[in-house]
Design an enzyme around this catalytic site. Structure first.
Site, PDB file in Angstrom:
ATOM      1  N   GLY A   1       0.858  -1.181   0.000  1.00  0.00           N
ATOM      2  CA  GLY A   1       0.000   0.000   0.000  1.00  0.00           C
ATOM      3  C   GLY A   1       0.892   1.227   0.000  1.00  0.00           C
TER       4      GLY A   1
ATOM      5  N   ALA B   1       2.050   2.849   2.499  1.00  0.00           N
ATOM      6  CA  ALA B   1       3.121   2.764   3.502  1.00  0.00           C
ATOM      7  C   ALA B   1       4.299   1.971   2.955  1.00  0.00           C
ATOM      8  CB  ALA B   1       2.581   2.115   4.778  1.00  0.00           C
TER       9      ALA B   1
ATOM     10  N   GLY C   1      -8.164  12.293   1.146  1.00  0.00           N
ATOM     11  CA  GLY C   1      -6.852  12.798   0.801  1.00  0.00           C
ATOM     12  C   GLY C   1      -5.907  12.793   1.977  1.00  0.00           C
TER      13      GLY C   1
ATOM     14  N   HIS D   1     -16.576   3.773  10.335  1.00  0.00           N
ATOM     15  CA  HIS D   1     -16.930   4.934   9.524  1.00  0.00           C
ATOM     16  C   HIS D   1     -18.441   5.103   9.581  1.00  0.00           C
ATOM     17  CE1 HIS D   1     -17.262   7.788   6.292  1.00  0.00           C
ATOM     18  NE2 HIS D   1     -15.948   7.894   6.264  1.00  0.00           N
TER      19      HIS D   1
ATOM     20  N   HIS E   1     -13.745   0.490   9.679  1.00  0.00           N
ATOM     21  CA  HIS E   1     -13.023   1.297   8.693  1.00  0.00           C
ATOM     22  C   HIS E   1     -11.528   1.380   8.950  1.00  0.00           C
ATOM     23  CE1 HIS E   1     -12.389   4.343   5.719  1.00  0.00           C
ATOM     24  NE2 HIS E   1     -12.075   5.273   6.607  1.00  0.00           N
TER      25      HIS E   1
ATOM     26  N   ARG F   1      -8.896   8.264  15.281  1.00  0.00           N
ATOM     27  CA  ARG F   1      -8.098   8.936  14.252  1.00  0.00           C
ATOM     28  C   ARG F   1      -8.829  10.141  13.683  1.00  0.00           C
ATOM     29  NH1 ARG F   1      -7.834   7.817   8.127  1.00  0.00           N
ATOM     30  NH2 ARG F   1      -9.870   6.962   8.619  1.00  0.00           N
TER      31      ARG F   1
ATOM     32  N   SER G   1      -4.245   9.286   8.279  1.00  0.00           N
ATOM     33  CA  SER G   1      -3.537   7.998   8.168  1.00  0.00           C
ATOM     34  C   SER G   1      -2.593   7.947   6.983  1.00  0.00           C
ATOM     35  CB  SER G   1      -4.519   6.833   8.130  1.00  0.00           C
ATOM     36  OG  SER G   1      -5.624   7.157   7.361  1.00  0.00           O
ATOM     37  N   LEU G   2      -2.996   8.487   5.838  1.00  0.00           N
ATOM     38  CA  LEU G   2      -2.052   8.518   4.719  1.00  0.00           C
ATOM     39  C   LEU G   2      -0.848   9.362   5.117  1.00  0.00           C
ATOM     40  CD1 LEU G   2      -4.460   8.962   1.647  1.00  0.00           C
ATOM     41  CD2 LEU G   2      -3.429   6.858   2.499  1.00  0.00           C
TER      42      LEU G   2
END
Ligand SMILES: Cc1cc2nc3c(=O)[nH]c(=O)nc-3n(C[C@H](O)[C@H](O)[C@H](O)COP(=O)(O)OP(=O)(O)OC[C@H]3O[C@@H](n4cnc5c(N)ncnc54)[C@H](O)[C@@H]3O)c2cc1C
Length: 526
Positions: free
Chosen positions: A18, A20, A53, A237, A342, A377, A382-383
């Site tokens: 992914g 990461a 995003g 979510h 989620h 979060r 997270s991205l």
């Protein structure tokens, strides 16, 4: 049974492809690195499905300090403030890196980033691509860069299920052909292993995550003895599109950021009475409110008709596609929604540079728990976390490059198991996690879940290490949820609805400790 093949990896080994895994690999160039991915690059990763995003304070009316403050507030008392501030401060640099790699972020006529506002952010802070295409676009840019980088070797079609340990440190992983559960294990040897396997979605009955994202890295690390942090904190979510699909498509928070409202079948905006920020309240609050409203017999819808209207498909093409597949026209109809699993705030505990408690093992992205998210979060962090920690891990590993030469001791052979996920047991586990370890928990349900997980583990012994990884993660989440006798962030206890200041700390737990809690739960039920 001996493993069929041994690959002596030249350099570091990254498990998972992914954002990461791929960003960490790119940051290591020109040092050699091998990445293994169960599917073709770009497939089977939550990263490619990210809609909103990357959160970053890029505007004059925003700042890293404000971003860190919002992160800390959303995390409900257990965020590490130093981690939050340092990540927020590095965000702009990571966006620059993504731009340099070719990510076409949305810009206005003057070239400034167009940023969305998402729940619990005090500013328009989420850098996006074509409205809701950020994850796909970023992954396309990373994949192109990875393919053009000669120091990165990608091995597709391989799934890891066990860490190899030698002389008290991680020395590689055992893996198999992802398409053939009967295939013999392959040993990939490396003294620097980076787990980047994503979250735990596949443990729950309905999730937004791709189906192979199911706690494998976390389970492997836990079974090898790594310290796990905050496993009880699972994010649901609020607005999965309720069209009986698994994985379920998501109606991104950005829609609510644009003014979409949550209504029930009577047209009532029920969030207004629940929280001052109404639909833009923190995710856990909105998810619980929808959960209770549905449990009380209502239907819940996201109404975009007035706020977004005819421009829906232009601004949110991905979600428009999901709606079209389900026969819903968001221009004229409200979208049916329900909370779905989620994101996992918990994970393999790391320090500020991504190092885990096991020598030779690093963790990055959703599989890690760095202290950034606390109990809940903040949307689109997270991205960002994966980018920041990927860069940090790369720096550390490259700095330790001399130690790559360290000889690996005698390696164990994996147990003689096949790798069939027992279908009925898997479905039962997912059902249990959703019913008893879901949006709302209590001691009775959690104890029942621990007993059931123990039974399933006994009944499925010897079938699959992949399934054992999942059962280990389920045990960790449930045991930690039983231990935390309060409600905080994503962890809501019906029997302990208040937040207890005395419990405002990270949970640190090993699998052995979780198994002891599980054994005690079995005994109390005798
Ligand atoms: C629908 C959706 C929308 C989201 N929107 C946003 C957003 O807008 N902004 C944001 O910040 N976050 C968002 N998130 C969360 C974010 O996408 C994830 O937290 C993040 O992408 C995780 O990245 P990762 O690289 O850790 O994991 P992933 O991207 O999930 O990648 C995991 C990789 O590991 C591989 N893998 C799994 N098991 C094994 C194994 N046993 N062996 C080898 N490889 C394995 C997988 O195949 C995959 O390649 C969203 C998530 C979803 C599902």
């Amino acid at each position: 049974m001996p493993h069929d093949s041994v690959f002596d990896v030249n350099g570091a080994l990254i498990i998972g492809a992914g954002l990461a895994g791929l960003f960490t690999a790119l940051k290591m160039a020109p040092h050699p690195v091998t990445v293994i991915s169960p599917m073709a690059l770009g497939e089977g990763a939550s990263s490619a499905w990210a809609q909103g995003g990357v959160a970053a304070a890029l505007r004059d009316d925003d700042s890293p300090a404000a971003h860190a403050n919002d992160t800390i507030a959303a995390g409900a008392g257990t965020v590490d403030p130093a981690v939050a501030l340092s990540v927020a401060e590095e965000a702009a640099r990571q966006i620059e890196d993504l731009v340099a790699l070719g990510t076409p972020f949305d810009r206005d006529a003057d070239g400034r980033f167009v940023q969305s506002r998402e729940a619990a952010h005090s500013a328009h802070r989420v850098a996006r691509v074509k409205g809701d295409r950020a994850g796909f676009a970023i992954m396309q840019a990373l994949i192109a860069a990875v393919r053009a980088t000669p120091s990165i070797r990608i091995i597709e079609g391989i799934e890891a299920d066990d860490l190899a340990l030698a002389d008290g440190r991680v020395a590689g992983v055992f893996a198999r052909q992802a398409s053939d559960p009967w295939s013999a294990p392959i040993l990939f040897q490396s003294t620097q292993v980076v787990l980047a396997t994503g979250g735990v979605g596949g443990l729950y009955r309905v999730t937004s995550n791709p189906s192979r994202v199911r706690g494998q890295g976390l389970g492997m690390a836990a079974r090898a003895g790594a310290v796990i942090a905050d496993p009880e904190f699972v994010q649901f979510h609020p607005t999965g599109i309720a069209v009986d699909r698994d994985p379920a498509p998501l109606a991104s928070e950005a829609l609510r950021g644009e003014g979409a409202t949550l209504i029930d079948e009577t047209g009532t905006r029920f969030m207004v009475a629940i929280h001052g920020q109404a639909e833009l309240a923190p995710r856990d609050i909105v998810a619980r409110a929808i959960h209770y409203h549905i449990a009380a017999g209502h239907q819940v819808f996201l109404d975009t008709r007035e706020a977004i209207g005819a421009s829906f498909a232009e601004h949110f093409p991905t979600i428009a596609g999901y709606c079209a597949e389900a026969g819903i026209d968001p221009v004229t109809q409200p979208i049916p929604v329900a909370p779905i699993q989620h994101y996992h705030m918990g994970g393999v505990r790391t320090d500020a540079v991504g190092r885990t408690s096991l020598p030779g093992l690093w963790a990055v992205g959703e599989v890690a728990c760095t202290g950034l998210h606390g109990a809940n979060r903040l949307a689109s962090n997270s991205l960002l976390e994966a980018l920041v920690f990927g860069a940090r891990i790369a720096t550390q590993i490259v700095g330790e490059v001399a130690r790559f030469a360290q000889p690996i001791g005698t390696l164990p052979t994996p147990a003689p198991e096949i790798d069939i996920l027992p279908e009925a047991a898997h479905a039962e586990l997912r059902q249990i996690m959703t019913a008893d370890v879901g949006v709302e928990r209590d001691a009775t349900g959690l104890t029942r879940a621990l007993r059931s997980i123990a039974r399933i583990e006994r009944e499925s012994q010897g079938t699959s290490r992949a399934f054992l990884n999942m059962l280990s993660v389920a045990t960790l989440i449930t045991a930690a949820a039983l231990q935390r006798v309060e409600s905080r962030g994503g962890h809501a206890r019906a029997d302990y609805p208040a937040t207890d200041r005395a419990q405002a700390h990270q949970t640190l737990i090993t699998l052995d400790q979780a198994l002891a809690i599980r054994a005690a739960a079995e005994e109390t039920a005798q």
